[in-house]
Design a protein around this motif. Sequence first.
Motif, PDB file in Angstrom:
ATOM      1  N   ARG A   1     -17.735   6.754   7.220  1.00 13.51           N
ATOM      2  CA  ARG A   1     -18.185   8.139   7.307  1.00 13.51           C
ATOM      3  C   ARG A   1     -17.407   8.896   8.382  1.00 13.51           C
ATOM      4  NH1 ARG A   1     -23.830   7.968   9.262  1.00 13.51           N
ATOM      5  NH2 ARG A   1     -22.742   7.626  11.193  1.00 13.51           N
ATOM      6  N   GLY A   2     -16.924  10.094   8.018  1.00 19.34           N
ATOM      7  CA  GLY A   2     -16.221  10.954   8.960  1.00 19.34           C
ATOM      8  C   GLY A   2     -14.769  10.592   9.189  1.00 19.34           C
ATOM      9  N   THR A   3     -14.268   9.602   8.442  1.00 17.15           N
ATOM     10  CA  THR A   3     -12.864   9.208   8.589  1.00 17.15           C
ATOM     11  C   THR A   3     -12.246   9.085   7.199  1.00 17.15           C
ATOM     12  OG1 THR A   3     -13.096   6.791   8.386  1.00 17.15           O
ATOM     13  CG2 THR A   3     -13.533   7.753  10.558  1.00 17.15           C
ATOM     14  N   ARG A   4     -10.961   8.824   7.170  1.00 16.72           N
ATOM     15  CA  ARG A   4     -10.287   8.529   5.916  1.00 16.72           C
ATOM     16  C   ARG A   4      -9.931   7.040   5.835  1.00 16.72           C
ATOM     17  NH1 ARG A   4      -8.879  12.486   2.774  1.00 16.72           N
ATOM     18  NH2 ARG A   4      -7.056  11.414   1.925  1.00 16.72           N
ATOM     19  N   LEU A   5     -10.525   6.236   6.697  1.00 19.02           N
ATOM     20  CA  LEU A   5     -10.278   4.796   6.692  1.00 19.02           C
ATOM     21  C   LEU A   5     -11.198   4.127   5.687  1.00 19.02           C
ATOM     22  CD1 LEU A   5      -9.978   4.174  10.504  1.00 19.02           C
ATOM     23  CD2 LEU A   5      -8.221   3.681   8.811  1.00 19.02           C
ATOM     24  N   SER A   6     -10.592   3.396   4.762  1.00 18.25           N
ATOM     25  CA  SER A   6     -11.411   2.725   3.755  1.00 18.25           C
ATOM     26  C   SER A   6     -11.933   1.401   4.301  1.00 18.25           C
ATOM     27  CB  SER A   6     -10.601   2.477   2.480  1.00 18.25           C
ATOM     28  OG  SER A   6      -9.664   1.438   2.676  1.00 18.25           O
ATOM     29  N   VAL A   7     -13.000   0.931   3.679  1.00 16.08           N
ATOM     30  CA  VAL A   7     -13.545  -0.380   4.014  1.00 16.08           C
ATOM     31  C   VAL A   7     -12.445  -1.428   3.843  1.00 16.08           C
ATOM     32  CG1 VAL A   7     -15.197  -2.155   3.291  1.00 16.08           C
ATOM     33  CG2 VAL A   7     -15.921   0.240   3.445  1.00 16.08           C
ATOM     34  N   GLY A   8     -11.669  -1.310   2.780  1.00 11.71           N
ATOM     35  CA  GLY A   8     -10.579  -2.246   2.523  1.00 11.71           C
ATOM     36  C   GLY A   8      -9.538  -2.249   3.625  1.00 11.71           C
ATOM     37  N   ASP A   9      -9.239  -1.077   4.196  1.00  8.28           N
ATOM     38  CA  ASP A   9      -8.295  -1.004   5.312  1.00  8.28           C
ATOM     39  C   ASP A   9      -8.796  -1.821   6.488  1.00  8.28           C
ATOM     40  OD1 ASP A   9      -6.693   0.805   3.891  1.00  8.28           O
ATOM     41  OD2 ASP A   9      -7.586   2.565   4.864  1.00  8.28           O
ATOM     42  N   VAL A  10     -10.042  -1.594   6.865  1.00  5.87           N
ATOM     43  CA  VAL A  10     -10.620  -2.293   8.021  1.00  5.87           C
ATOM     44  C   VAL A  10     -10.655  -3.800   7.763  1.00  5.87           C
ATOM     45  CG1 VAL A  10     -12.686  -2.557   9.464  1.00  5.87           C
ATOM     46  CG2 VAL A  10     -11.952  -0.271   8.726  1.00  5.87           C
ATOM     47  N   LEU A  11     -11.064  -4.195   6.565  1.00  6.50           N
ATOM     48  CA  LEU A  11     -11.103  -5.624   6.234  1.00  6.50           C
ATOM     49  C   LEU A  11      -9.707  -6.234   6.251  1.00  6.50           C
ATOM     50  CD1 LEU A  11     -13.727  -5.597   3.349  1.00  6.50           C
ATOM     51  CD2 LEU A  11     -14.084  -6.237   5.736  1.00  6.50           C
ATOM     52  N   ALA A  12      -8.716  -5.493   5.775  1.00  5.26           N
ATOM     53  CA  ALA A  12      -7.332  -5.986   5.773  1.00  5.26           C
ATOM     54  C   ALA A  12      -6.821  -6.188   7.196  1.00  5.26           C
ATOM     55  CB  ALA A  12      -6.435  -5.025   5.009  1.00  5.26           C
ATOM     56  N   TYR A  13      -7.158  -5.263   8.101  1.00  4.14           N
ATOM     57  CA  TYR A  13      -6.753  -5.432   9.497  1.00  4.14           C
ATOM     58  C   TYR A  13      -7.385  -6.679  10.097  1.00  4.14           C
ATOM     59  CZ  TYR A  13      -5.065  -0.618   9.143  1.00  4.14           C
ATOM     60  OH  TYR A  13      -4.413   0.521   8.761  1.00  4.14           O
ATOM     61  N   LEU A  14      -8.659  -6.893   9.821  1.00  2.00           N
ATOM     62  CA  LEU A  14      -9.336  -8.098  10.321  1.00  2.00           C
ATOM     63  C   LEU A  14      -8.720  -9.355   9.711  1.00  2.00           C
ATOM     64  CD1 LEU A  14     -13.032  -6.848  10.208  1.00  2.00           C
ATOM     65  CD2 LEU A  14     -11.703  -7.361  12.279  1.00  2.00           C
ATOM     66  N   ALA A  15      -8.444  -9.325   8.421  1.00  2.00           N
ATOM     67  CA  ALA A  15      -7.865 -10.486   7.733  1.00  2.00           C
ATOM     68  C   ALA A  15      -6.459 -10.789   8.230  1.00  2.00           C
ATOM     69  CB  ALA A  15      -7.851 -10.247   6.222  1.00  2.00           C
ATOM     70  N   ALA A  16      -5.746  -9.752   8.664  1.00  2.00           N
ATOM     71  CA  ALA A  16      -4.384  -9.940   9.168  1.00  2.00           C
ATOM     72  C   ALA A  16      -4.372 -10.490  10.593  1.00  2.00           C
ATOM     73  CB  ALA A  16      -3.629  -8.617   9.118  1.00  2.00           C
ATOM     74  N   GLY A  17      -5.566 -10.597  11.197  1.00  2.00           N
ATOM     75  CA  GLY A  17      -5.656 -11.192  12.514  1.00  2.00           C
ATOM     76  C   GLY A  17      -5.885 -10.212  13.650  1.00  2.00           C
ATOM     77  N   MET A  18      -6.010  -8.922  13.337  1.00  4.36           N
ATOM     78  CA  MET A  18      -6.314  -7.974  14.402  1.00  4.36           C
ATOM     79  C   MET A  18      -7.723  -8.231  14.923  1.00  4.36           C
ATOM     80  SD  MET A  18      -4.793  -4.287  13.164  1.00  4.36           S
ATOM     81  CE  MET A  18      -5.156  -3.432  14.694  1.00  4.36           C
ATOM     82  N   SER A  19      -7.865  -8.136  16.233  1.00  2.00           N
ATOM     83  CA  SER A  19      -9.202  -8.286  16.804  1.00  2.00           C
ATOM     84  C   SER A  19      -9.936  -6.959  16.691  1.00  2.00           C
ATOM     85  CB  SER A  19      -9.103  -8.702  18.275  1.00  2.00           C
ATOM     86  OG  SER A  19      -8.589  -7.629  19.041  1.00  2.00           O
ATOM     87  N   GLU A  20     -11.244  -7.033  16.864  1.00  2.00           N
ATOM     88  CA  GLU A  20     -12.052  -5.818  16.825  1.00  2.00           C
ATOM     89  C   GLU A  20     -11.578  -4.834  17.890  1.00  2.00           C
ATOM     90  OE1 GLU A  20     -16.553  -5.050  18.014  1.00  2.00           O
ATOM     91  OE2 GLU A  20     -16.352  -6.308  16.218  1.00  2.00           O
TER      92      GLU A  20
END
Length: 108
Positions: free
Chosen positions: A54-73
């Motif tokens: 909400r309030g952004t253009r970041l998709s759920v898939g984007d956030v999950l992909a960053y986490l899956a790629a190893g980025m920390s919170e």
Amino acid sequence: MAILQPGTMPHLPGKSTAQIFLPRTDAVYSIDNMSLLDRIVVDPAVRFGKPTVRGTRLSVGDVLAYLAAGMSESQILHDFPQLTQEDIRACLTFAAERERRSLIIPAS
């Protein structure tokens, strides 16, 4: 597959909304986890209707992909200051709920 709209919660007969036991996983979703889903919206005019924070253009898939790629919170929060910890949890909650509801039909 139905997507939960903001402000809605699934209702299971005989279960209070404070604690809902999901039969397949025996997981307990609290009101806090269900209210996290209010942070995820689907708007056909934003990102072609993909679920976004909400309030952004970041998709759920984007956030999950960053986490899956190893980025920390903390790395994600640093790179995207418009996000909060709760937004990341909302993405994970949304994905878990979507997975729980997915129907798998075995090949014949």
